[in-house]
Design a protein around this motif. Structure first.
Motif, short mmCIF file in Angstrom:
data_model
loop_
_atom_site.label_atom_id
_atom_site.label_comp_id
_atom_site.label_asym_id
_atom_site.label_seq_id
_atom_site.Cartn_x
_atom_site.Cartn_y
_atom_site.Cartn_z
N LYS A 150 0.92 -1.68 -0.19
CA LYS A 150 0.25 0.04 0.11
C LYS A 150 0.88 1.20 -0.13
O LYS A 150 0.60 2.76 -0.59
N GLU A 151 2.31 1.17 0.92
CA GLU A 151 3.02 2.17 0.92
C GLU A 151 3.91 1.93 0.93
O GLU A 151 4.31 1.00 2.46
N LEU A 152 5.29 2.49 0.44
CA LEU A 152 6.56 2.16 0.76
C LEU A 152 7.31 3.69 0.86
O LEU A 152 7.27 4.11 0.32
N VAL A 153 7.87 3.22 2.17
CA VAL A 153 8.61 4.56 2.70
C VAL A 153 10.28 4.56 2.20
O VAL A 153 10.97 2.98 3.14
N LEU A 154 10.84 5.23 1.77
CA LEU A 154 11.96 5.79 1.91
C LEU A 154 13.40 6.15 2.34
O LEU A 154 12.04 7.52 2.07
N THR A 155 14.04 6.43 2.00
CA THR A 155 15.35 7.77 2.49
C THR A 155 15.54 8.45 1.06
O THR A 155 15.67 7.89 0.49
N ASP A 156 16.01 9.76 1.25
CA ASP A 156 16.58 10.96 0.55
C ASP A 156 18.30 10.53 0.36
O ASP A 156 18.22 10.90 -0.34
N THR A 157 18.34 9.08 0.75
CA THR A 157 19.74 8.42 0.70
C THR A 157 20.33 8.65 -1.21
O THR A 157 21.52 8.91 -1.29
N ILE A 158 19.88 8.23 -1.49
CA ILE A 158 20.03 7.72 -3.45
C ILE A 158 19.54 8.90 -3.99
O ILE A 158 18.25 9.06 -4.13
N GLY A 159 20.03 9.73 -5.10
CA GLY A 159 20.78 10.78 -6.07
C GLY A 159 20.30 10.82 -7.06
O GLY A 159 19.66 11.80 -7.97
N LEU A 186 9.69 7.18 -9.34
CA LEU A 186 9.06 6.11 -8.28
C LEU A 186 7.85 6.35 -8.57
O LEU A 186 6.72 6.82 -8.50
N PRO A 187 7.09 5.01 -8.29
CA PRO A 187 5.67 4.77 -8.14
C PRO A 187 4.51 5.59 -7.65
O PRO A 187 5.09 5.65 -6.20
N PRO A 188 3.46 5.47 -7.62
CA PRO A 188 2.83 6.45 -6.69
C PRO A 188 3.02 5.72 -4.82
O PRO A 188 2.71 6.75 -3.92
N CYS A 189 3.50 4.81 -5.02
CA CYS A 189 2.85 4.66 -4.00
C CYS A 189 4.09 4.67 -2.61
O CYS A 189 4.56 4.34 -1.32
N CYS A 190 5.53 4.73 -3.31
CA CYS A 190 6.26 6.11 -3.06
C CYS A 190 6.14 6.66 -2.44
O CYS A 190 5.66 8.24 -2.91
N LYS A 191 7.13 6.58 -1.50
CA LYS A 191 7.22 8.23 -0.25
C LYS A 191 7.99 8.33 0.73
O LYS A 191 8.65 7.17 0.62
N VAL A 192 8.86 9.21 0.22
CA VAL A 192 10.47 9.76 0.48
C VAL A 192 10.58 10.64 1.81
O VAL A 192 10.23 11.67 1.37
N VAL A 193 10.69 10.27 2.68
CA VAL A 193 11.46 11.42 3.76
C VAL A 193 13.21 11.37 3.79
O VAL A 193 14.47 10.44 3.61
N SER A 194 12.71 13.06 4.67
CA SER A 194 14.24 12.93 4.58
C SER A 194 15.85 12.69 5.73
O SER A 194 14.87 12.58 6.93
N ILE A 195 16.51 12.41 5.47
CA ILE A 195 17.06 12.40 6.16
C ILE A 195 18.21 13.22 6.47
O ILE A 195 19.66 13.23 7.27
N ALA A 196 18.23 14.68 6.08
CA ALA A 196 19.60 15.47 6.17
C ALA A 196 19.59 15.57 7.39
O ALA A 196 20.40 16.32 8.25
N ASN A 197 18.18 15.90 8.43
CA ASN A 197 18.81 16.30 9.76
C ASN A 197 19.67 15.69 10.01
O ASN A 197 20.14 15.90 11.12
N LEU A 198 19.27 14.22 10.04
CA LEU A 198 20.54 13.75 10.91
C LEU A 198 21.82 13.86 10.31
O LEU A 198 22.63 14.00 11.54
N PHE A 199 21.61 13.41 9.28
CA PHE A 199 23.29 13.40 8.78
C PHE A 199 24.33 15.39 9.02
O PHE A 199 24.63 15.03 10.10
N ALA A 200 23.22 16.04 9.49
CA ALA A 200 23.15 17.45 10.40
C ALA A 200 23.72 17.19 11.15
O ALA A 200 24.80 18.14 11.46
N ASP A 201 22.96 16.77 12.26
CA ASP A 201 23.10 17.07 13.35
C ASP A 201 23.64 15.51 14.09
O ASP A 201 25.49 16.29 14.46
N ALA A 202 24.82 15.07 12.98
CA ALA A 202 26.25 14.59 13.51
C ALA A 202 27.35 15.04 12.57
O ALA A 202 28.07 14.64 13.31
N ILE A 203 27.30 15.74 11.50
CA ILE A 203 28.62 16.32 11.15
C ILE A 203 28.99 17.09 12.26
O ILE A 203 29.27 17.66 12.52
N MET A 204 27.82 18.31 12.95
CA MET A 204 27.95 18.86 13.70
C MET A 204 28.67 18.29 15.11
O MET A 204 29.81 19.04 15.41
N SER A 205 28.17 17.28 15.49
CA SER A 205 28.60 16.36 16.73
C SER A 205 29.66 16.05 16.50
O SER A 205 30.83 16.47 17.74
#
Length: 340
Positions: A293-302, A308-327
């Protein structure tokens, strides 16, 4: 002229005034974030979360296939992070990453961190057939030889790959982002499904965070070019909504097989989520016709072979990487990002 934004001022080419980064001195040194050709969009998103501009660089591919990179800013004495995934074309992108690392070291950067959102060769983590290469180990040796001081990556196919490196590796997980998405959906009668026992440990963690039981698929793959065959489902899915979790998918075959097996055993709706949605040619059509019904993936692939088919939704992982870089930049603990 007064400086209303209390920031360093530079004059652009059209002579207008631009407010840039704060003129306060960072006690940890200047942070520079670059993006290779594979991760330009993600790199911009990470910089937006960091509140810095994406540093200027140049990549060219000559007619015979040679890759050329050039750093267009001064990095001497700077803390440098280069964001470059290794999706298709895998070998070109990996070589580009090595050239970036070498360029920064030769330009006298203080520390160079290779930020690899998707490490494709992580699948080659063992010698499970006669006379084959442990490809992930070869890649790790190359990254070290090029001069990287540390590696930051997300959801390696095999976490033990960190041991292939002699330099520090910060291994992030997309799980908090994906869990947060499905928590908000409040799906009733939910069970978490792992396509095989290999991802079982992560599936248990996912289920614990989302307060759901776990079921497992009994999967067999008879060859590199053959799709996975789902032999059985261990656990009860009848009249349940199923969330299939995995680290990556290339053709979507394993997810589709698991979804079909769950539906055959009386499951209601089937959802899925993966950290890395690679999706080779033809996978979009297969997923569109699948029971998922729904496939959720992150934006690691450019790069995508097809939309993507209509069932796919992309959520961003940028905030997690930003936190790690700043740490890393501030010499703080990265492990706090694992406290779900």
């Amino acid at each position: 002229m007064p400086n209303p934004c209390n920031r360093a001022i530079i004059v652009s080419q059209d002579k207008s005034l631009i407010c840039t980064s704060s003129n306060r001195v960072d006690p940890y040194g200047e942070l520079k974030v670059f993006a290779g050709s594979a991760s330009g969009v993600l790199g911009k998103s990470i910089c937006e979360h960091l509140g810095v501009d994406l540093a200027k660089s140049e990549t060219k591919t000559f007619s015979e296939g040679n890759v050329f990179v050039r750093v267009l800013e001064n990095v001497r004495g700077r803390d440098v992070y280069v964001i470059q995934g290794t999706e298709y074309p895998v070998n070109d992108n990996f070589m580009e990453l090595l050239f970036w690392i070498d360029a920064f070291k030769r330009a006298s950067a203080t520390q160079v961190t290779a930020v690899i959102p998707f490490f494709s060769y992580a699948k080659g983590d063992k010698k499970d057939e006669p006379r084959v290469s442990i490809r992930a180990r070869v890649c790790a040796d190359c990254i070290e030889a090029a001069g990287a001081d540390r590696v930051l990556t997300l959801d390696l196919h095999s976490p033990q790959i960190q041991g292939f490196f002699k330099i520090p590796v910060d291994h992030l997980y997309a799980m908090p982002v994906l869990v947060d998405y499905f928590r908000r959906k409040e799906i009733p009668d939910l069970v978490v499904g792992s396509p095989d026992v290999g991802f079982g440990k992560q599936a248990y963690k996912f289920a614990e965070m989302i307060h759901a039981p776990v079921v497992f698929g009994n999967k067999v793959r008879r060859g590199h070019d053959e799709k996975a065959e789902m032999l059985d489902i261990v656990g009860d899915v009848k009249d349940k909504n199923v969330l299939i979790v995995d680290d990556f998918t290339i053709t979507g075959g394993t997810l589709i097989e698991m979804a079909q097996a769950c539906k055959e055993r009386g499951a209601r709706d089937v959802y899925a989520c993966v950290s890395h949605g690679v999706f080779s040619k033809g996978s979009a059509e297969k997923l569109a016709r699948s029971p998922i019904k729904e496939l959720v993936l992150t934006d690691t692939i450019g790069y995508r072979f097809e939309p993507l088919p209509p069932c796919c939704k992309v959520v961003s992982i940028a905030n997690l990487f930003a936190d790690a870089i700043m740490s890393i930049h501030r010499r703080e603990s990265v492990s706090r990002l694992f406290n779900y």
